[in-house]
Design an enzyme around this catalytic site. Structure first.
Site, PDB file in Angstrom:
ATOM      1  N   GLU A  79      23.662  -3.625 -26.672  1.00  0.00           N
ATOM      2  CA  GLU A  79      23.388  -3.950 -25.257  1.00  0.00           C
ATOM      3  C   GLU A  79      23.874  -5.355 -24.922  1.00  0.00           C
ATOM      4  O   GLU A  79      24.404  -5.595 -23.840  1.00  0.00           O
ATOM      5  CB  GLU A  79      21.899  -3.826 -24.947  1.00  0.00           C
ATOM      6  N   TRP A  91      27.510  -5.108 -24.380  1.00  0.00           N
ATOM      7  CA  TRP A  91      27.837  -4.619 -23.025  1.00  0.00           C
ATOM      8  C   TRP A  91      27.903  -5.781 -22.048  1.00  0.00           C
ATOM      9  O   TRP A  91      28.731  -5.822 -21.146  1.00  0.00           O
ATOM     10  CB  TRP A  91      26.782  -3.618 -22.525  1.00  0.00           C
ATOM     11  N   TRP A 105      32.909   8.779   1.431  1.00  0.00           N
ATOM     12  CA  TRP A 105      31.456   8.596   1.360  1.00  0.00           C
ATOM     13  C   TRP A 105      30.826   9.050   2.668  1.00  0.00           C
ATOM     14  O   TRP A 105      31.405   8.863   3.737  1.00  0.00           O
ATOM     15  CB  TRP A 105      31.122   7.118   1.114  1.00  0.00           C
ATOM     16  N   ASN A 132      16.293  -0.101 -17.155  1.00  0.00           N
ATOM     17  CA  ASN A 132      17.702   0.313 -17.199  1.00  0.00           C
ATOM     18  C   ASN A 132      17.903   1.814 -17.015  1.00  0.00           C
ATOM     19  O   ASN A 132      18.782   2.251 -16.270  1.00  0.00           O
ATOM     20  CB  ASN A 132      18.333  -0.134 -18.526  1.00  0.00           C
ATOM     21  N   TRP A 143      29.044   3.199  -3.562  1.00  0.00           N
ATOM     22  CA  TRP A 143      28.381   2.423  -4.618  1.00  0.00           C
ATOM     23  C   TRP A 143      28.237   0.952  -4.233  1.00  0.00           C
ATOM     24  O   TRP A 143      27.326   0.271  -4.670  1.00  0.00           O
ATOM     25  CB  TRP A 143      29.120   2.577  -5.957  1.00  0.00           C
ATOM     26  N   TRP A 197      27.080  -0.302 -11.625  1.00  0.00           N
ATOM     27  CA  TRP A 197      27.292   0.560 -10.446  1.00  0.00           C
ATOM     28  C   TRP A 197      28.555   1.391 -10.585  1.00  0.00           C
ATOM     29  O   TRP A 197      28.558   2.589 -10.270  1.00  0.00           O
ATOM     30  CB  TRP A 197      27.313  -0.281  -9.153  1.00  0.00           C
TER      31      TRP A 197
HETATM   32  P1  FAD Z   1      17.079  -4.930 -22.676  1.00  0.00           P
HETATM   33  O1  FAD Z   1      17.175  -3.451 -22.749  1.00  0.00           O
HETATM   34  O2  FAD Z   1      16.013  -5.592 -23.454  1.00  0.00           O
HETATM   35  O3  FAD Z   1      18.512  -5.475 -23.089  1.00  0.00           O
HETATM   36  C1  FAD Z   1      18.735  -6.783 -23.593  1.00  0.00           C
HETATM   37  C2  FAD Z   1      19.755  -7.518 -22.771  1.00  0.00           C
HETATM   38  O4  FAD Z   1      21.032  -6.895 -22.889  1.00  0.00           O
HETATM   39  C3  FAD Z   1      19.449  -7.518 -21.295  1.00  0.00           C
HETATM   40  O5  FAD Z   1      18.546  -8.533 -20.993  1.00  0.00           O
HETATM   41  C4  FAD Z   1      20.825  -7.710 -20.673  1.00  0.00           C
HETATM   42  O6  FAD Z   1      21.172  -9.066 -20.619  1.00  0.00           O
HETATM   43  C5  FAD Z   1      21.726  -7.008 -21.654  1.00  0.00           C
HETATM   44  N1  FAD Z   1      22.031  -5.655 -21.180  1.00  0.00           N
HETATM   45  C6  FAD Z   1      21.333  -4.527 -21.428  1.00  0.00           C
HETATM   46  N2  FAD Z   1      21.943  -3.462 -20.890  1.00  0.00           N
HETATM   47  C7  FAD Z   1      23.047  -3.920 -20.293  1.00  0.00           C
HETATM   48  C8  FAD Z   1      24.094  -3.320 -19.558  1.00  0.00           C
HETATM   49  N3  FAD Z   1      24.153  -2.000 -19.356  1.00  0.00           N
HETATM   50  N4  FAD Z   1      25.072  -4.094 -19.060  1.00  0.00           N
HETATM   51  C9  FAD Z   1      25.070  -5.421 -19.261  1.00  0.00           C
HETATM   52  N5  FAD Z   1      24.110  -6.070 -19.952  1.00  0.00           N
HETATM   53  C10 FAD Z   1      23.110  -5.323 -20.458  1.00  0.00           C
HETATM   54  N6  FAD Z   1      21.816  -6.254 -15.907  1.00  0.00           N
HETATM   55  C11 FAD Z   1      21.764  -7.541 -15.497  1.00  0.00           C
HETATM   56  O7  FAD Z   1      21.496  -8.428 -16.316  1.00  0.00           O
HETATM   57  N7  FAD Z   1      22.014  -7.870 -14.198  1.00  0.00           N
HETATM   58  C12 FAD Z   1      22.314  -6.931 -13.248  1.00  0.00           C
HETATM   59  O8  FAD Z   1      22.559  -7.275 -12.088  1.00  0.00           O
HETATM   60  C13 FAD Z   1      22.339  -5.568 -13.651  1.00  0.00           C
HETATM   61  N8  FAD Z   1      22.584  -4.584 -12.745  1.00  0.00           N
HETATM   62  C14 FAD Z   1      22.628  -3.260 -13.172  1.00  0.00           C
HETATM   63  C15 FAD Z   1      22.925  -2.257 -12.240  1.00  0.00           C
HETATM   64  C16 FAD Z   1      22.976  -0.922 -12.641  1.00  0.00           C
HETATM   65  C17 FAD Z   1      23.315   0.151 -11.633  1.00  0.00           C
HETATM   66  C18 FAD Z   1      22.742  -0.584 -13.984  1.00  0.00           C
HETATM   67  C19 FAD Z   1      22.804   0.847 -14.432  1.00  0.00           C
HETATM   68  C20 FAD Z   1      22.466  -1.570 -14.916  1.00  0.00           C
HETATM   69  C21 FAD Z   1      22.404  -2.931 -14.536  1.00  0.00           C
HETATM   70  N9  FAD Z   1      22.108  -3.965 -15.460  1.00  0.00           N
HETATM   71  C22 FAD Z   1      22.090  -5.261 -15.041  1.00  0.00           C
HETATM   72  C23 FAD Z   1      21.971  -3.679 -16.904  1.00  0.00           C
HETATM   73  C24 FAD Z   1      20.540  -3.400 -17.402  1.00  0.00           C
HETATM   74  O9  FAD Z   1      19.932  -2.436 -16.605  1.00  0.00           O
HETATM   75  C25 FAD Z   1      19.668  -4.653 -17.469  1.00  0.00           C
HETATM   76  O10 FAD Z   1      20.333  -5.675 -18.151  1.00  0.00           O
HETATM   77  C26 FAD Z   1      18.350  -4.363 -18.194  1.00  0.00           C
HETATM   78  O11 FAD Z   1      17.656  -3.322 -17.589  1.00  0.00           O
HETATM   79  C27 FAD Z   1      17.479  -5.620 -18.193  1.00  0.00           C
HETATM   80  O12 FAD Z   1      16.251  -5.367 -18.823  1.00  0.00           O
HETATM   81  P2  FAD Z   1      15.908  -5.994 -20.238  1.00  0.00           P
HETATM   82  O13 FAD Z   1      16.181  -7.452 -20.229  1.00  0.00           O
HETATM   83  O14 FAD Z   1      14.546  -5.535 -20.604  1.00  0.00           O
HETATM   84  O15 FAD Z   1      17.024  -5.295 -21.125  1.00  0.00           O
END
Ligand code: FAD
Length: 436
Positions: free
Chosen positions: A259, A262, A290, A325, A343, A366
């Site tokens: 993650e 990513w 759209w 997420n 989107w 997105w």
């Molecule tokens: P955890 O699951 O604990 O993950 C650890 C860290 O990994 C997160 O804090 C984050 O920094 C990173 N991470 C995890 N998943 C992703 C991912 N898919 N892409 C990039 N980094 C990731 N994340 C954001 O930080 N900012 C946003 O604006 C954002 N917008 C999103 C929009 C959509 C439509 C989707 C599907 C995902 C988005 N995410 C975004 C990714 C992800 O949903 C969040 O990072 C995550 O839910 C944050 O919760 P957590 O810190 O508990 O994550």
């Protein structure tokens, strides 16, 4: 009296003293280092909500920074204005030997830094910048022929192959605390002085739970439990170090590490393919017709679509500035595929509401959900919100928390029928991609 020569460390997305690359290099230079933070009026003026929780978060973080600096006999200089104005006045008030800061990759930030670097250069002042908020920068993990990756799995393999202890070693900032500037700094402005009021949203603690990271691969998909780390807002503003989290992930959970990769991946994509801001990565997806029905968009925003898992997610977002997420993926898929709403509308709504809003991760998320991004799921795989609920919130614990009226007459009927919406989506996407 001649003004003493100082260096400045400019804090932006790195609001911490420990393990901070640019701050370490500034202090190591040997000159007194004045720590600076600018409340950028360009950014603040754009925020519609005058109790925007992100302003409260940043304010709390700079208060904490200032307190930590005071313990070292120093303090944080906090300025308000456009960066150009603030730097012009700093040049007037101090004799600056050099400025240190960490890279910020977003288009606005890159343009801002170019201007400031130009201004400093006119005065013969060096502008030193460092990698700090990612493990690998945009051009550090590329294909063998030097081209950028556009697919996550091979990118992550190369990322892991390049990783060694050097990249995760913390910067020992405390060793050079003695070089912090000890002259007077004015007090911090209040939130009200910035034109905002305090938000009452509760922020997650700054340290990750090691227990959650250890079991992350098994818990991360279930929104009703504390199965993710809530580190995103801290990574966004740099109150936690990415190297600290990546080191923890390497030693305890590979899924968690993925993650974090990513996150680097999407930063790299925005840098290498800046056209993704505003356009589909796969350009033919810009042809989608759209529907953009404003009433349906409103229902999505308010969490009244009649799809409980979607509504729970949107209500969580509106109330807390956070959404799990798995649920982000469901609501984003629902908006773009079931409702056929652009989107970019959803992206903009998230940008307004998410505490952890990050241009690159949000855009990537997105575009992934809409099927138009790099490495997105094929568009004909459409999430079924009912099946997603069965898999990830079987007992409705998450839904019940946010949609208490679910089984009453107050709960709205579904805004669209799943099967009909699915069929319509396939037709519209297919037409745009010339597949029907
Ligand atoms: P955890 O699951 O604990 O993950 C650890 C860290 O990994 C997160 O804090 C984050 O920094 C990173 N991470 C995890 N998943 C992703 C991912 N898919 N892409 C990039 N980094 C990731 N994340 C954001 O930080 N900012 C946003 O604006 C954002 N917008 C999103 C929009 C959509 C439509 C989707 C599907 C995902 C988005 N995410 C975004 C990714 C992800 O949903 C969040 O990072 C995550 O839910 C944050 O919760 P957590 O810190 O508990 O994550």
């Amino acid at each position: 009296m001649p003004k003493p020569e100082i260096c400045i460390h400019w804090f932006r997305r790195d609001l911490r003293l420990n393990d901070n690359a640019a701050l370490y290099h500034a202090l190591k230079s040997g000159k007194p280092v004045l720590p600076l933070f600018i409340f950028d009026s360009h950014i603040l003026n754009h925020l519609e909500d005058k109790s925007d929780a992100r302003v409260t978060f940043i304010h709390d973080a700079i208060v904490a920074l200032n307190n930590a600096l005071k313990q070292q006999g120093s303090g944080l200089l906090v300025q308000y204005g456009t960066p150009e104005e603030v730097w012009a006045s700093l040049l007037h008030n101090y004799t600056i030997a050099a400025v240190y800061t960490n890279h910020d990759y977003e288009p606005y930030a890159a343009a801002r830094d170019q201007k400031v670097a130009g201004l400093l250069q006119q005065h013969g002042i060096a502008f030193h910048t460092y990698k700090d908020q990612v493990v690998f920068e945009c051009n550090e993990v590329v294909k063998d022929d030097g081209k950028p990756y556009t697919v996550f799995t091979p990118y992550s393999k190369k990322w892991k192959a390049r990783l060694n202890d050097f990249y995760l070693k913390p910067y020992p900032v405390a060793r050079y605390h003695k070089n912090l500037y000890t002259g007077p700094t004015p007090g911090l402005p209040t939130i009200e002085a910035l034109g905002f009021s305090r938000s009452n949203i509760v922020f997650p603690p700054v340290q990750p739970s090691e227990a959650i990271v250890r079991t992350y691969d098994r818990t991360r998909d279930f929104p009703a439990i504390e199965g993710t780390t809530h580190m995103s807002v801290h990574l966004r503003f740099g109150t936690v170090s990415i190297r600290q989290l990546a080191a923890l992930a390497v030693s305890s959970n590979e899924t968690y590490l993925n993650e974090l990769i990513w996150r680097d991946f999407y930063q790299m994509i925005v840098f290498q393919f800046p056209q993704v801001v505003g356009h589909a990565f796969k350009r033919e997806y810009d042809n989608i017709r759209w529907r953009n029905n404003e009433v349906e968009f409103e229902r999505w925003c308010n969490g009244t679509t009649g799809y409980p898992i979607v509504d729970a997610g949107m209500r969580e977002l509106n109330a807390t500035g956070y959404m799990h997420n798995r649920v982000r993926m469901i609501v984003a898929s629902f908006l773009t595929k079931h409702l056929l709403i652009d989107w970019r509308w959803g992206e903009a709504y998230f940008a307004q509401k998410l505490l952890d809003f990050d241009l690159a991760a949000n855009n990537g998320g997105w575009q992934w959900a809409a099927g138009c991004g790099c490495d997105a799921a094929p568009y004909f795989r459409i999430f079924n919100p009912y099946l997603q609920t069965q898999k990830f919130d079987k007992d409705h614990h998450y839904i019940n928390q946010w949609v208490p009226e679910l089984n009453s007459f107050d709960y709205p009927a579904p805004v669209v029928q799943h099967e009909a919406a699915r069929k319509r989506c396939l037709e519209v996407y297919g037409a745009a991609l010339k597949k029907v």
